[in-house]
Design a protein around this motif. Structure first.
Motif, PDB file in Angstrom:
ATOM      1  N   GLU A 271       0.796  -1.211   0.000  1.00 34.04           N
ATOM      2  CA  GLU A 271       0.000   0.000   0.000  1.00 34.04           C
ATOM      3  C   GLU A 271       0.836   1.273   0.000  1.00 34.04           C
ATOM      4  O   GLU A 271       0.332   2.361   0.282  1.00 34.04           O
ATOM      5  CB  GLU A 271      -0.992  -0.031   1.160  1.00 34.04           C
ATOM      6  CG  GLU A 271      -2.032  -1.112   0.950  1.00 34.04           C
ATOM      7  CD  GLU A 271      -3.217  -0.995   1.876  1.00 34.04           C
ATOM      8  OE1 GLU A 271      -3.141  -0.221   2.839  1.00 34.04           O
ATOM      9  OE2 GLU A 271      -4.220  -1.674   1.625  1.00 34.04           O
TER      10      GLU A 271
ATOM     11  N   GLY B 185      -0.891   3.526  -4.754  1.00 31.49           N
ATOM     12  CA  GLY B 185      -2.312   3.803  -4.726  1.00 31.49           C
ATOM     13  C   GLY B 185      -2.605   5.189  -4.169  1.00 31.49           C
ATOM     14  O   GLY B 185      -1.785   6.105  -4.258  1.00 31.49           O
TER      15      GLY B 185
ATOM     16  N   LYS C   1      -7.020   1.263  -3.441  1.00 31.49           N
ATOM     17  CA  LYS C   1      -6.345   0.740  -4.632  1.00 31.49           C
ATOM     18  C   LYS C   1      -6.862   1.498  -5.853  1.00 31.49           C
ATOM     19  O   LYS C   1      -7.988   1.963  -5.883  1.00 31.49           O
ATOM     20  CB  LYS C   1      -6.603  -0.760  -4.787  1.00 31.49           C
ATOM     21  CG  LYS C   1      -5.908  -1.613  -3.738  1.00 31.49           C
ATOM     22  CD  LYS C   1      -6.178  -3.081  -3.985  1.00 31.49           C
ATOM     23  CE  LYS C   1      -5.327  -3.954  -3.063  1.00 31.49           C
ATOM     24  NZ  LYS C   1      -5.658  -3.774  -1.652  1.00 31.49           N
TER      25      LYS C   1
ATOM     26  N   THR D 229      -2.783  -0.366  -9.531  1.00 28.81           N
ATOM     27  CA  THR D 229      -2.215  -1.139  -8.433  1.00 28.81           C
ATOM     28  C   THR D 229      -2.715  -2.569  -8.516  1.00 28.81           C
ATOM     29  O   THR D 229      -3.718  -2.866  -9.157  1.00 28.81           O
ATOM     30  CB  THR D 229      -2.583  -0.537  -7.073  1.00 28.81           C
ATOM     31  OG1 THR D 229      -4.008  -0.394  -6.987  1.00 28.81           O
ATOM     32  CG2 THR D 229      -1.931   0.808  -6.877  1.00 28.81           C
TER      33      THR D 229
END
Length: 229
Positions: free
Chosen positions: A173, A176, A193, A197
């Protein structure tokens, strides 16, 4: 290691050019904020989670990290009915050994491709990773309607009260859309997202925020030079 980056805006005095400063160990232990915290410190600001806002003040930060450079950071500040915003471009240049060996090609790409203010740099470190954190403020064409932009962000972002349970956060993560919010002493963060991604984006959220930030960044791009014959 990644040689990656993106953007967003900061006031010119806050991003004064400097030589490589002492290494920064990173204010946040979470991988998702490893390079984001370094970028915001390079810009002369505090991570939003550690910032103090007065009563009635509100700040929203939208981080967009894709697979290219630079990365984007939108900062929107609200004080009563007054809403202001700015776009910052930021990127990381990882290196081994000396900071002088960091690849400078992204610097040249940003200077040639974007209308960007002075670039600030800072030597940063998190664990075994070392990189030069670079950031500059984008000069946007026209006058964005920041109040409308903020409304759109709030319409497509998760409520602050549920931000902590938005999605399980992991190392992936760092890519994004990440939205931070602070109102007075209340802080929240959520991650989405996008179409670029891994994993399916949440319908109507990540892709919409992605489109909004990309449209804003497009207004900072320089017009291509046409050769004269």
């Amino acid at each position: 290691m990644f040689s990656s980056a993106l953007l967003l805006a900061i006031s010119a005095p806050a991003v004064a050019q400097q030589a490589f400063a002492s290494a920064d160990s990173g204010p946040s232990p979470d991988a998702i904020f490893e390079t984001k915290d370094a970028a915001i410190v390079t810009a002369g600001l505090l991570p939003l989670a550690k910032s103090d806002l007065h009563k009635g003040e509100r700040e929203v930060r939208i981080w967009y990290s894709g697979f290219g450079n630079p990365r984007y950071l939108v900062i929107i500040r609200q004080n009563g009915a007054n809403v202001t915003g700015r776009l910052l471009l930021w990127w990381d240049q990882y290196y081994e050994g000396s900071a002088k060996s960091a690849d400078a090609r992204v610097d040249n790409f940003v200077r040639h491709g974007y209308d960007c203010g002075q670039i600030s740099k800072r030597d940063s470190q998190f664990g075994e990773d070392r990189w030069i954190s670079s950031i500059c403020q984008a000069n946007l064409k026209g006058s964005p309607d920041w109040k409308a932009f903020l409304s759109e962000v709030e319409a497509h972002a998760l409520p602050q009260s549920t931000a902590a349970t938005a999605e399980a956060q992991d190392d992936s993560e760092t890519w994004g859309i990440t939205v931070e919010r602070r109102s007075g002493t209340i802080y929240g963060v959520s991650h989405y997202k996008t179409a670029l991604t891994f994993g399916a984006p949440e319908p109507g959220r990540g892709p919409k925020l992605q489109d909004m930030v990309q449209a804003l960044a497009a207004s900072a791009r320089k017009e291509p030079t046409v050769a004269q014959h």
